[in-house]
Design an enzyme around this catalytic site. Structure first.
Site, PDB file in Angstrom:
ATOM      1  N   PRO A   1      10.927 -21.677  28.712  1.00 42.24           N
ATOM      2  CA  PRO A   1      11.105 -20.224  28.760  1.00 42.24           C
ATOM      3  C   PRO A   1      12.302 -19.831  29.611  1.00 42.24           C
ATOM      4  O   PRO A   1      12.574 -20.438  30.656  1.00 42.24           O
ATOM      5  CB  PRO A   1       9.801 -19.737  29.374  1.00 42.24           C
ATOM      6  CG  PRO A   1       8.801 -20.762  28.945  1.00 42.24           C
ATOM      7  CD  PRO A   1       9.534 -22.074  28.982  1.00 42.24           C
ATOM      8  N   CYS A   2      12.998 -18.796  29.162  1.00 39.87           N
ATOM      9  CA  CYS A   2      14.314 -18.482  29.710  1.00 39.87           C
ATOM     10  C   CYS A   2      14.337 -17.200  30.526  1.00 39.87           C
ATOM     11  O   CYS A   2      15.400 -16.691  30.848  1.00 39.87           O
ATOM     12  CB  CYS A   2      15.313 -18.359  28.564  1.00 39.87           C
ATOM     13  SG  CYS A   2      14.797 -17.167  27.297  1.00 39.87           S
ATOM     14  N   THR A   3      13.188 -16.660  30.879  1.00 39.29           N
ATOM     15  CA  THR A   3      13.124 -15.346  31.531  1.00 39.29           C
ATOM     16  C   THR A   3      14.070 -15.199  32.719  1.00 39.29           C
ATOM     17  O   THR A   3      14.765 -14.190  32.836  1.00 39.29           O
ATOM     18  CB  THR A   3      11.681 -15.054  31.990  1.00 39.29           C
ATOM     19  OG1 THR A   3      10.797 -15.277  30.902  1.00 39.29           O
ATOM     20  CG2 THR A   3      11.551 -13.632  32.480  1.00 39.29           C
TER      21      THR A   3
END
Length: 365
Positions: free
Chosen positions: A86-88
């Protein structure tokens, strides 16, 4: 046609990267995905899974459990590891939050879960996908990116990173992403080159790819798509009535004084670029987001939200790929995916002599 080996998938989502890996000749035998709907989507569409998708946070899952789920003995290694943590913390859309700019988002540590499995499983090859903002030279991204590359090296791998725009590879969507390809040094395998672009055109005020072969447009991708109206496709609320007058390919800036509108509704550059953004049938779609707000596009040029079958086309999923879950869940699953057409070409870069590396149709409808 010969199979290249067993793949294991981390942060699998709905399986965009996995679909491409299978098209490139691998069998995805085990996957880890914490979201229940996405895990169910994987199980509905992938025939080579040796065990059910491991539906837990990867923080709780040992490498041994993943390898066992793939049917590998203790002495066996997977041929390929794939995944997009995940790249949040590194996404451009999150940089307005101070705690994300400072790199304090706990999901940043999920990059280390990927390198943990890489170090312990020792696959011959790996593909790691992430947002291209991870490569930015700022206080949030640079230390995390340098740590990631250092851990890949310490795990015993040679690797090469590159940002690829999906539109340059025949995907009808401008979607830049970072892809890190690597090989285990002890395997003596050659370090691959990223796939060469097959298409080209304008992207963010510059030309990219093979301009002589134009990008696939949204109009071409959606031609002939069968899609039933969806209950939530109409755009209402405070700004929905403004959408019909916006020309295809334009956004809220149409309603600004600087653009000469007789009744301006917005100040210049007061909103995100994607606010009231409408598809142009003559260009690739802009990046489709996983969790768009009520007025965040791209919207269809018919002045409505995109339908699921249309989203599948814009991501190059086959028409019979089935998603599980609510409409918002499906939006999130698709919006978080690597387009399978791009994924196939990336994975096929490990095998440049395989005919599966040849350019293929945009999607198998």
């Amino acid at each position: 046609m010969a199979m290249h080996g067993v793949a294991i998938s981390l942060f699998a989502g709905a399986g965009g990267l996995d679909e491409g890996a299978e098209q490139a000749g691998y069998q995805v035998r085990a996957a880890v995905e914490w979201d229940r709907d996405a895990a169910a989507t994987m199980e509905k569409n992938f025939d080579h899974l040796h065990s059910p998708v491991i539906n837990r946070s990867i923080v709780e899952v040992t490498t041994e459990e993943i390898l066992t789920a793939a049917g590998l003995a203790a002495s066996e290694r997977p041929d390929l590891l794939i995944g997009g943590p995940p790249c949040t913390p590194f996404s451009k859309s999150g940089f307005w939050l101070e705690w994300k700019r400072q790199g304090l988002d706990p999901t940043a540590s999920l990059l280390q879960e990927y390198t943990r499995v890489l170090r312990e499983a020792q696959p011959d090859r790996f593909v790691l996908e992430n947002v291209y903002a991870l490569t930015y030279n700022n206080t949030a991204s640079r230390p995390a990116y340098e740590r990631l590359l250092r851990e890949i090296d310490e795990a015993g791998y040679d690797a090469v990173p590159k940002v690829l725009n999906a539109a340059d590879y025949g995907v009808p969507q401008s979607r830049p992403r970072l892809f890190i390809l690597g090989v285990r040094r002890k395997s003596k395998l050659p370090l691959p080159e990223h796939p060469a672009a097959t298409h080209g055109g304008q992207w963010e005020r510059r030309a990219t790819g093979v301009v002589a072969r134009p990008h696939v447009t949204a109009g071409e991708a959606l031609l002939g798509v069968i899609s039933e109206p969806e209950p939530s496709e109409q755009v209402g609320g405070k700004y929905g009535h403004l959408l019909p007058d916006i020309p295809p390919g334009d956004n809220y800036l149409f309603y600004t004084e600087q653009r000469g509108h007789p009744n301006p509704q917005f100040r210049w550059r007061s909103k995100y670029w994607s606010f009231l953004l409408k598809l142009s049938p003559d260009r690739p779609s802009p990046t489709v987001q996983a969790q768009p707000g009520p007025y965040i596009g791209p919207f269809h040029w018919e002045n409505r939200r995109l339908r699921v079958n249309e989203l599948k086309r814009l991501f190059t999923f086959r028409d019979n790929f089935e998603f599980v879950g609510s409409r918002s869940s499906v939006q999130a699953q698709i919006g978080n995916c690597v387009p399978p057409r791009l994924a196939r070409q990336v994975v096929a870069a490990f095998h440049p002599d395989d005919p599966r590396n040849d350019d293929a149709p945009v999607a198998e409808h």
